[in-house]
Design an enzyme around this catalytic site. Sequence first.
Site, PDB file in Angstrom:
ATOM      1  N   LYS A 194      93.722  70.941 104.986  1.00  0.00           N
ATOM      2  CA  LYS A 194      94.107  70.717 103.598  1.00  0.00           C
ATOM      3  C   LYS A 194      94.001  69.227 103.296  1.00  0.00           C
ATOM      4  CE  LYS A 194      97.997  71.375 100.454  1.00  0.00           C
ATOM      5  NZ  LYS A 194      99.362  71.906 100.333  1.00  0.00           N
ATOM      6  N   LYS A 247      90.902  73.870 102.160  1.00  0.00           N
ATOM      7  CA  LYS A 247      91.447  73.694 100.819  1.00  0.00           C
ATOM      8  C   LYS A 247      91.348  72.234 100.407  1.00  0.00           C
ATOM      9  CE  LYS A 247      95.754  73.885  98.375  1.00  0.00           C
ATOM     10  NZ  LYS A 247      97.164  74.026  98.450  1.00  0.00           N
TER      11      LYS A 247
HETATM   12  C1  PBG Z   1     102.157  73.029  98.340  1.00  0.00           C
HETATM   13  C2  PBG Z   1     100.873  73.543  97.841  1.00  0.00           C
HETATM   14  C3  PBG Z   1      99.947  72.906  96.976  1.00  0.00           C
HETATM   15  C4  PBG Z   1      98.951  73.850  96.729  1.00  0.00           C
HETATM   16  C5  PBG Z   1      99.268  74.994  97.447  1.00  0.00           C
HETATM   17  N1  PBG Z   1     100.443  74.780  98.148  1.00  0.00           N
HETATM   18  C6  PBG Z   1      99.982  71.594  96.298  1.00  0.00           C
HETATM   19  C7  PBG Z   1     100.026  70.328  97.025  1.00  0.00           C
HETATM   20  O1  PBG Z   1      99.839  70.224  98.232  1.00  0.00           O
HETATM   21  O2  PBG Z   1     100.284  69.347  96.321  1.00  0.00           O
HETATM   22  C8  PBG Z   1      97.767  73.638  95.821  1.00  0.00           C
HETATM   23  C9  PBG Z   1      97.275  74.829  95.111  1.00  0.00           C
HETATM   24  C10 PBG Z   1      96.412  74.580  93.942  1.00  0.00           C
HETATM   25  O3  PBG Z   1      96.120  73.429  93.547  1.00  0.00           O
HETATM   26  O4  PBG Z   1      95.994  75.588  93.355  1.00  0.00           O
HETATM   27  N2  PBG Z   1     102.117  72.309  99.497  1.00  0.00           N
HETATM   28 ZN    ZN Z   2     104.029  71.205  99.825  1.00  0.00          ZN
END
Ligand code: PBG
Ligand code: ZN
Length: 323
Positions: A194, A247
Amino acid sequence: MFQRFRRTRLNKHLRSLVRETNVSVEDFIYPLFIKSGEGIKKEVASMPGVFQMSIDEIIKECSELKKLGIFSIILFGIPDTKDSIGSDSLCEHGIIASSIRAIKEVHPDMFIVTDLCFCEYTDHGHCGIIDDKNETVDNDATLEISGQQAIIHAKAGADMIAPSGMMDGIIETLREALDGAGFKNLPIMSYSTKFASGYYGPFRDVAESTPSFGDRSSYQMDPANRREAIAESVSDEIQGADILMVKPALAYLDLVREIKDATSLPMAVYNVSGEYAMLKMAGQNNLIDYDRVVMETMVAFKRAGANIIITYHAKEVAAMLQK
Ligand code: PBG
Ligand code: ZN
């Protein structure tokens, strides 16, 4: 003269016969955002078609999803009260635990994935407990309470846990916690790869989880790092993850392929909020043929190697596939 490629393109049935990649409704996980209360269904300005919903509305939504053939959802909770450690997420009466129980009561056939993180539950909006210096997350202290959150989800009836906070060592920690509490067969889908991305902007509005200071670069990955991304995924496989994830999706499809080749686990992509918003806005302004571009995008995820697509487009795609 070489004239090989045209022959298989001329007839539409033959085109289908030689097609290498197919999108199916079974590939999708649909994200849902749950707020406490009743009768709440509030559209997110930056993400037309995406709503914050109360549990009663979520239960109706699940009936709609099933009609479309979508049986897998990922839940995000938006609690009433936030504090420094995200207590709502550690409590069996918190928003997520109560929602899982309520959904399962009416829809035992839904497959419920839970996003495991703290940013929606903490008053500072970071993905874990903050360290003594007030600078970033305390990784190891966060690991300790992450195990508790996983057990809360598991006891409430979650079918799969998806840790998204990018804490170092989280998979090993959760596997041990779940096994120790008698949930040996509960799978973990790791948000293994991520990136610290600008594409999450709209999500932070809908999940009310924007950090109040700093950013997430000290725990999420640097978009510039390919080798590190592969290493982190391999590490999650070794720690016991059942499914890996890349992601955001679109700008990172090179890594979907490389991680697929470097590991033996199924791969998910998270087609994130900013990616959804871009296509929506372009479609609404008649800049693109929306349905066509959405389907082309889904095909690209599959072609890159994704088995699972987490996307806000899931309902639209399911409807297109039914036609
Ligand atoms: C929380 C989380 C996030 C997303 C999924 N779980 C946001 C982040 O890390 O700030 C992003 C999902 C999206 O943008 O559709 N940790
Ligand atoms: Zn988070």
